[in-house]
Design a protein around this motif. Structure first.
Motif, PDB file in Angstrom:
ATOM      1  N   ARG A 217       0.724  -1.191  -0.119  1.00  0.00           N
ATOM      2  CA  ARG A 217      -0.108  -0.157   0.059  1.00  0.00           C
ATOM      3  C   ARG A 217       0.695   1.189   0.090  1.00  0.00           C
ATOM      4  NH1 ARG A 217      -5.054  -1.843   1.433  1.00  0.00           N
ATOM      5  NH2 ARG A 217      -5.848   0.124   1.443  1.00  0.00           N
ATOM      6  N   PRO A 218       1.589   1.455  -1.010  1.00  0.00           N
ATOM      7  CA  PRO A 218       2.542   2.804  -0.872  1.00  0.00           C
ATOM      8  C   PRO A 218       1.623   3.878  -1.082  1.00  0.00           C
ATOM      9  CG  PRO A 218       3.283   1.226  -2.646  1.00  0.00           C
ATOM     10  CD  PRO A 218       2.009   0.808  -2.253  1.00  0.00           C
ATOM     11  N   PHE A 219       1.835   4.969  -0.203  1.00  0.00           N
ATOM     12  CA  PHE A 219       1.349   6.162  -0.198  1.00  0.00           C
ATOM     13  C   PHE A 219      -0.170   6.063   0.342  1.00  0.00           C
ATOM     14  CE2 PHE A 219       4.441   6.747  -3.609  1.00  0.00           C
ATOM     15  CZ  PHE A 219       5.266   7.766  -2.896  1.00  0.00           C
ATOM     16  N   ASP A 220      -0.532   5.216   1.015  1.00  0.00           N
ATOM     17  CA  ASP A 220      -1.767   4.939   1.440  1.00  0.00           C
ATOM     18  C   ASP A 220      -1.862   5.090   3.114  1.00  0.00           C
ATOM     19  OD1 ASP A 220      -4.680   3.977   0.783  1.00  0.00           O
ATOM     20  OD2 ASP A 220      -4.277   2.544   2.595  1.00  0.00           O
ATOM     21  N   SER A 221      -2.955   5.650   3.668  1.00  0.00           N
ATOM     22  CA  SER A 221      -2.756   5.952   5.299  1.00  0.00           C
ATOM     23  C   SER A 221      -2.626   4.443   5.863  1.00  0.00           C
ATOM     24  CB  SER A 221      -3.871   6.650   5.618  1.00  0.00           C
ATOM     25  OG  SER A 221      -5.213   5.717   5.213  1.00  0.00           O
ATOM     26  N   GLN A 222      -3.002   3.174   5.297  1.00  0.00           N
ATOM     27  CA  GLN A 222      -3.123   1.903   5.931  1.00  0.00           C
ATOM     28  C   GLN A 222      -1.766   1.237   5.804  1.00  0.00           C
ATOM     29  OE1 GLN A 222      -5.510   1.129   8.168  1.00  0.00           O
ATOM     30  NE2 GLN A 222      -6.084   3.058   7.823  1.00  0.00           N
ATOM     31  N   LEU A 359      -4.396   2.135  -3.179  1.00  0.00           N
ATOM     32  CA  LEU A 359      -4.309   3.403  -2.552  1.00  0.00           C
ATOM     33  C   LEU A 359      -5.891   4.061  -2.549  1.00  0.00           C
ATOM     34  CD1 LEU A 359      -2.085   6.054  -2.372  1.00  0.00           C
ATOM     35  CD2 LEU A 359      -2.725   6.507  -4.647  1.00  0.00           C
ATOM     36  N   ASP A 360      -6.371   3.656  -1.274  1.00  0.00           N
ATOM     37  CA  ASP A 360      -7.621   3.651  -0.928  1.00  0.00           C
ATOM     38  C   ASP A 360      -7.864   5.037  -0.231  1.00  0.00           C
ATOM     39  OD1 ASP A 360      -8.553   1.289  -2.082  1.00  0.00           O
ATOM     40  OD2 ASP A 360      -8.007   0.317  -0.167  1.00  0.00           O
ATOM     41  N   ASN A 361      -6.891   5.596   0.555  1.00  0.00           N
ATOM     42  CA  ASN A 361      -6.977   6.932   1.171  1.00  0.00           C
ATOM     43  C   ASN A 361      -5.378   7.389   1.362  1.00  0.00           C
ATOM     44  OD1 ASN A 361      -7.694   8.803   3.080  1.00  0.00           O
ATOM     45  ND2 ASN A 361      -7.561   7.785   4.780  1.00  0.00           N
ATOM     46  N   PRO A 362      -5.201   8.120   0.241  1.00  0.00           N
ATOM     47  CA  PRO A 362      -3.753   8.699   0.156  1.00  0.00           C
ATOM     48  C   PRO A 362      -3.207   9.487   1.011  1.00  0.00           C
ATOM     49  CG  PRO A 362      -5.059   9.005  -2.060  1.00  0.00           C
ATOM     50  CD  PRO A 362      -6.060   8.539  -0.937  1.00  0.00           C
TER      51      PRO A 362
END
Length: 400
Positions: A217-222, A359-362
């Motif tokens: 998950r690069p760059f995702d909040s998770q 990238l669900d939540n950047p």
């Protein structure tokens, strides 16, 4: 003189060869699962993406197939594809060089060798004295392809692939060779490295062990660390004056930079990354506004992704399209920078940007993210960024 890229080769879990790799990349077909390769698992279940059904050159002697490590076999297969795509048989082999990016590439092989001979060390095969060295991969490739120019390996941790590319570009530019093949070697992790990376907080946890396809998950909040992906890439850099067919040029390389931030540890450096990008742009005679697309390091680390975003913002690059090849292929460590250069060349050539998975939540909203859908865009100038433990920062500019 601006070096040209005239051939590419790639091997990864999502496909071997450009004909398999590019469609899988464009469609976002990742292959993440619980890794199964011998010497890579104990009680801990590590998530990653492993290559299946590696195809070796047909004329490779059986004795070499048996003796060569997995890293060496993958490198040979990948370099052979790049060699053939650039039709290098027609050139003087003494004017062709080869640089392998990566150090300690064969850790799992060594781990398994020790386990196999632990009770009978006097009987370890003599060829081990050569094969444990990364330069053995140089030897295998130069022997099989007849390369007689300079050949050596360079280490820059996870920036090794891009470091090898820069060294190859410099060799072509200064006239040491007419052609130089840069390789991001497959870093074959054993259980020891996987466990150490996880203990360090760099490798992703088992949080997504029941859903490995969403772990990277690069760059995702998770995000919670990088997810490993076996991979290798090779790029042929050539003096355009030596070309006998200008139509073979896939991309040009007007600028690059290596910036060391005087840091032994794994922590990223805002100033080091920024200096690498700015120096590459200066060498290219480009402004920040000239960049259409960025292929970032984006390893999915907590601090690393945040720092990289801060640097991109500080360099005035928030307008550029940005995605993460690692979100599909996983982090190839020493190979990553070279794999991402291949991905950038293909995206420039096809004028399409691959999706960025999970990238669900950047972590920020002011970037021009390529999300889950393929993006057909007019892109002329690309920037690739790589980072490595020990203070290594690299940047490369590409154009048609």
């Amino acid at each position: 003189m601006i070096p040209s890229i005239t051939g590419i080769g790639v091997t990864s879990a999502i496909g071997q060869g450009v004909d398999e790799f590019w469609p899988a990349l464009l469609q976002g077909k990742s292959q993440f699962s619980i890794m199964q390769r011998e010497g890579r698992q104990r009680d801990t279940r590590f998530i990653g993406a492993e290559i299946s059904n590696l195809r070796l050159p047909e004329n490779l002697p059986l004795s070499i197939k048996r003796a060569a490590s997995f890293s060496a076999q993958v490198a040979l297969a990948t370099v052979t594809e790049a060699w053939q795509s650039a039709e290098l048989d027609r050139y003087d082999p003494t004017r062709i060089g080869l640089i392998i990016g990566g150090s300690n590439l064969q850790q799992r092989e060594l781990f398994n060798q020790y386990a196999s001979y632990a009770d009978r060390l006097d009987f370890i095969r003599p060829s081990y004295a050569v094969s444990f060295m990364d330069t053995d991969i140089c030897g295998l490739c130069t022997q099989q392809l007849g390369i007689q120019g300079p050949s050596f390996s360079v280490g820059g941790a996870s920036a090794s692939g891009q470091l090898a590319f820069i060294q190859a570009a410099q060799a072509v530019q200064n006239g040491s060779v007419d052609i130089c093949i840069a390789v991001g070697g497959l870093m074959d992790l054993s259980f020891l490295e996987c466990q150490a990376f996880r203990s360090l907080g760099a490798m992703g946890s088992d949080r997504f062990s029941e859903q490995p396809e969403i772990a990277c998950r690069p760059f995702d909040s998770q995000r919670d660390g990088f997810i490993y992906g076996e991979s290798c890439a090779a790029l042929v850099l050539q003096n355009p004056q030596s070309l006998d067919n200008k139509s073979r040029v896939l991309a040009q390389v007007p600028g690059w930079s290596i910036a060391i931030d005087a840091n032994q540890g794994p922590a990223p450096s805002f100033s080091g990354e920024k200096r690498a990008i700015e120096n590459a742009l200066t060498m290219s005679a480009w402004s920040a506004q000239d960049i259409d697309y960025i292929n970032p390091h984006g390893s999915a680390s907590g601090v690393g992704d945040e720092t990289e975003i801060e640097v991109i913002r500080a360099c005035g690059l928030t307008h550029a399209h940005i995605n993460s090849t690692k979100s599909i292929t996983g982090h190839g460590l020493s190979a990553a920078g070279a794999v991402e250069l291949v991905a950038s060349v293909l995206q420039l050539h096809h004028q399409q940007l691959h999706p960025c998975l999970n990238l669900d939540n950047p972590i920020c909203s002011d970037m021009n993210w390529v999300r889950k859908e393929t993006n057909a865009s007019h892109i002329e100038r690309a920037l690739n960024i790589s980072l490595g433990f020990g203070g290594m920062n690299t940047a490369v500019c590409l154009t048609h």
